[in-house]
Scaffold this motif. Sequence first.
Motif, PDB file in Angstrom:
ATOM      1  N   GLY A   1       0.820  -1.195   0.000  1.00  0.00           N
ATOM      2  CA  GLY A   1       0.000   0.000   0.000  1.00  0.00           C
ATOM      3  C   GLY A   1       0.855   1.247   0.000  1.00  0.00           C
ATOM      4  O   GLY A   1       2.079   1.186   0.171  1.00  0.00           O
ATOM      5  N   ASN A   2       0.221   2.405  -0.147  1.00  0.00           N
ATOM      6  CA  ASN A   2       0.997   3.639  -0.144  1.00  0.00           C
ATOM      7  C   ASN A   2       1.620   3.921   1.220  1.00  0.00           C
ATOM      8  O   ASN A   2       2.675   4.558   1.312  1.00  0.00           O
ATOM      9  N   HIS A   3       1.028   3.417   2.310  1.00  0.00           N
ATOM     10  CA  HIS A   3       1.627   3.611   3.621  1.00  0.00           C
ATOM     11  C   HIS A   3       2.919   2.808   3.755  1.00  0.00           C
ATOM     12  O   HIS A   3       3.899   3.303   4.324  1.00  0.00           O
ATOM     13  N   GLU A   4       2.946   1.579   3.267  1.00  0.00           N
ATOM     14  CA  GLU A   4       4.193   0.808   3.273  1.00  0.00           C
ATOM     15  C   GLU A   4       5.236   1.474   2.374  1.00  0.00           C
ATOM     16  O   GLU A   4       6.423   1.545   2.724  1.00  0.00           O
ATOM     17  N   ASP A   5       4.793   1.964   1.226  1.00  0.00           N
ATOM     18  CA  ASP A   5       5.702   2.620   0.296  1.00  0.00           C
ATOM     19  C   ASP A   5       6.323   3.861   0.937  1.00  0.00           C
ATOM     20  O   ASP A   5       7.527   4.115   0.805  1.00  0.00           O
ATOM     21  N   ALA A   6       5.498   4.618   1.659  1.00  0.00           N
ATOM     22  CA  ALA A   6       5.995   5.839   2.290  1.00  0.00           C
ATOM     23  C   ALA A   6       6.948   5.523   3.431  1.00  0.00           C
ATOM     24  O   ALA A   6       7.987   6.185   3.602  1.00  0.00           O
ATOM     25  N   LEU A   7       6.626   4.521   4.242  1.00  0.00           N
ATOM     26  CA  LEU A   7       7.535   4.124   5.319  1.00  0.00           C
ATOM     27  C   LEU A   7       8.883   3.693   4.753  1.00  0.00           C
ATOM     28  O   LEU A   7       9.941   4.118   5.247  1.00  0.00           O
ATOM     29  N   LEU A   8       8.865   2.836   3.735  1.00  0.00           N
ATOM     30  CA  LEU A   8      10.124   2.391   3.137  1.00  0.00           C
ATOM     31  C   LEU A   8      10.875   3.570   2.538  1.00  0.00           C
ATOM     32  O   LEU A   8      12.114   3.617   2.587  1.00  0.00           O
ATOM     33  N   GLY A   9      10.135   4.542   2.003  1.00  0.00           N
ATOM     34  CA  GLY A   9      10.789   5.749   1.510  1.00  0.00           C
ATOM     35  C   GLY A   9      11.484   6.503   2.625  1.00  0.00           C
ATOM     36  O   GLY A   9      12.582   7.034   2.442  1.00  0.00           O
ATOM     37  N   PHE A  10      10.854   6.557   3.796  1.00  0.00           N
ATOM     38  CA  PHE A  10      11.496   7.210   4.935  1.00  0.00           C
ATOM     39  C   PHE A  10      12.757   6.459   5.359  1.00  0.00           C
ATOM     40  O   PHE A  10      13.800   7.064   5.606  1.00  0.00           O
ATOM     41  N   LEU A  11      12.658   5.130   5.427  1.00  0.00           N
ATOM     42  CA  LEU A  11      13.822   4.342   5.833  1.00  0.00           C
ATOM     43  C   LEU A  11      14.963   4.488   4.832  1.00  0.00           C
ATOM     44  O   LEU A  11      16.138   4.397   5.203  1.00  0.00           O
ATOM     45  N   ASP A  12      14.617   4.704   3.561  1.00  0.00           N
ATOM     46  CA  ASP A  12      15.638   4.866   2.527  1.00  0.00           C
ATOM     47  C   ASP A  12      16.014   6.327   2.298  1.00  0.00           C
ATOM     48  O   ASP A  12      16.722   6.650   1.341  1.00  0.00           O
ATOM     49  N   ASP A  13      15.497   7.219   3.159  1.00  0.00           N
ATOM     50  CA  ASP A  13      15.807   8.649   3.088  1.00  0.00           C
ATOM     51  C   ASP A  13      15.399   9.251   1.751  1.00  0.00           C
ATOM     52  O   ASP A  13      16.125  10.056   1.145  1.00  0.00           O
ATOM     53  N   LYS A  14      14.204   8.887   1.290  1.00  0.00           N
ATOM     54  CA  LYS A  14      13.650   9.457   0.065  1.00  0.00           C
ATOM     55  C   LYS A  14      12.629  10.539   0.412  1.00  0.00           C
ATOM     56  O   LYS A  14      12.074  10.542   1.511  1.00  0.00           O
ATOM     57  N   PRO A  15      12.344  11.458  -0.513  1.00  0.00           N
ATOM     58  CA  PRO A  15      11.419  12.561  -0.215  1.00  0.00           C
ATOM     59  C   PRO A  15      10.048  12.114   0.275  1.00  0.00           C
ATOM     60  O   PRO A  15       9.435  12.798   1.100  1.00  0.00           O
ATOM     61  N   ILE A  16       9.545  10.980  -0.218  1.00  0.00           N
ATOM     62  CA  ILE A  16       8.207  10.533   0.187  1.00  0.00           C
ATOM     63  C   ILE A  16       8.141  10.276   1.675  1.00  0.00           C
ATOM     64  O   ILE A  16       7.070  10.317   2.298  1.00  0.00           O
ATOM     65  N   GLY A  17       9.292  10.036   2.309  1.00  0.00           N
ATOM     66  CA  GLY A  17       9.312   9.804   3.743  1.00  0.00           C
ATOM     67  C   GLY A  17       8.804  10.985   4.546  1.00  0.00           C
ATOM     68  O   GLY A  17       8.276  10.820   5.658  1.00  0.00           O
ATOM     69  N   ASP A  18       8.924  12.201   4.008  1.00  0.00           N
ATOM     70  CA  ASP A  18       8.400  13.375   4.697  1.00  0.00           C
ATOM     71  C   ASP A  18       6.885  13.279   4.841  1.00  0.00           C
ATOM     72  O   ASP A  18       6.325  13.681   5.865  1.00  0.00           O
ATOM     73  N   ALA A  19       6.207  12.752   3.817  1.00  0.00           N
ATOM     74  CA  ALA A  19       4.752  12.588   3.897  1.00  0.00           C
ATOM     75  C   ALA A  19       4.394  11.571   4.965  1.00  0.00           C
ATOM     76  O   ALA A  19       3.422  11.745   5.705  1.00  0.00           O
ATOM     77  N   TRP A  20       5.169  10.498   5.057  1.00  0.00           N
ATOM     78  CA  TRP A  20       4.873   9.482   6.067  1.00  0.00           C
ATOM     79  C   TRP A  20       4.956  10.077   7.471  1.00  0.00           C
ATOM     80  O   TRP A  20       4.066   9.887   8.294  1.00  0.00           O
ATOM     81  N   ARG A  21       5.978  10.839   7.753  1.00  0.00           N
ATOM     82  CA  ARG A  21       6.122  11.427   9.088  1.00  0.00           C
ATOM     83  C   ARG A  21       5.005  12.426   9.397  1.00  0.00           C
ATOM     84  O   ARG A  21       4.548  12.535  10.529  1.00  0.00           O
ATOM     85  N   SER A  22       4.582  13.163   8.381  1.00  0.00           N
ATOM     86  CA  SER A  22       3.686  14.303   8.625  1.00  0.00           C
ATOM     87  C   SER A  22       2.204  13.966   8.570  1.00  0.00           C
ATOM     88  O   SER A  22       1.414  14.553   9.305  1.00  0.00           O
ATOM     89  N   PHE A  23       1.809  13.039   7.682  1.00  0.00           N
ATOM     90  CA  PHE A  23       0.383  12.898   7.389  1.00  0.00           C
ATOM     91  C   PHE A  23      -0.175  11.484   7.521  1.00  0.00           C
ATOM     92  O   PHE A  23      -1.381  11.287   7.394  1.00  0.00           O
ATOM     93  N   PHE A  24       0.654  10.489   7.748  1.00  0.00           N
ATOM     94  CA  PHE A  24       0.213   9.119   7.531  1.00  0.00           C
ATOM     95  C   PHE A  24      -0.061   8.330   8.809  1.00  0.00           C
ATOM     96  O   PHE A  24      -0.159   7.126   8.778  1.00  0.00           O
TER      97      PHE A  24
END
Length: 251
Positions: free
Chosen positions: A93-116
């Motif tokens: 899902g997009n929540h898993e994608d965003a978390l993995l983005g955060f762990l990989d230090d990708k921009p999408i990780g900012d959305a996970w921290r802020s809104f998810f």
Amino acid sequence: MPKKTGVHKPAPFPEPPSMPPQTCVVAIGDIHGRLDLLEPLLDRIERRAALLPGARHVVVSLGDLIDRGPDSAGVIERLMAGVKGSELIVLKGNHEDALLGFLDDKPIGDAWRSFFGAEAFLQSYGIAGRQNFRVEKAAGKLREDIFAAMPQAHIDFLRSLRTSFSIGDYFFVHAGVRPGVPLAEQEERDLVWIRDEFLHSKQRFEKKIVHGHTPVRRPDFNRNRINLDTKAYASGTLTAALFEGAEVTIF
């Protein structure tokens, strides 16, 4: 011989769409940390599979396992254990994608921290909530905390998730598909994140789409798609649908 022109369009799914013979598929909507709802549902699925030993049983989780609800860690652990008597397909899902983005230090990780709904995820792993965890300077420390608290097996499991599953006349995915693009050529970002372009489309795709991602009050049956995301983390209703032959029933 006249020259062929135009783009080949795959034939749409038949009416009614159906599953192969002796095949039972149960699709589960967005779980969002609600282990308390997932466990009794899987128990029912396992009991049903035991009563029909000659059939092929498949369980498809449509993604968004984590965030918002109280036990993301427990949901991952439970799904890693499998479903007795059934093949288990877990989609990203997009929540898993965003978390993995955060762990990989990708921009999408900012959305996970802020809104998810990340606070609930952190607490499920025993990571104390911090008021400033959304602040940029805290990102590195938070990432270290997650790697320290989250079993590597859980991270590997999330990285292994697939983005779609096709069986019979159905195509299972988290968010939806890009209209006008053959299913075999869909891009991962659309499968995990798309919303309005898909939801507003009247196109009959090659297969009927079964998805989650966009919360609805009750299961939404449309001519070209079925939405099973009933906002379990807030509603207390985790919706699953049983596909058998040409029949679809809420499980």
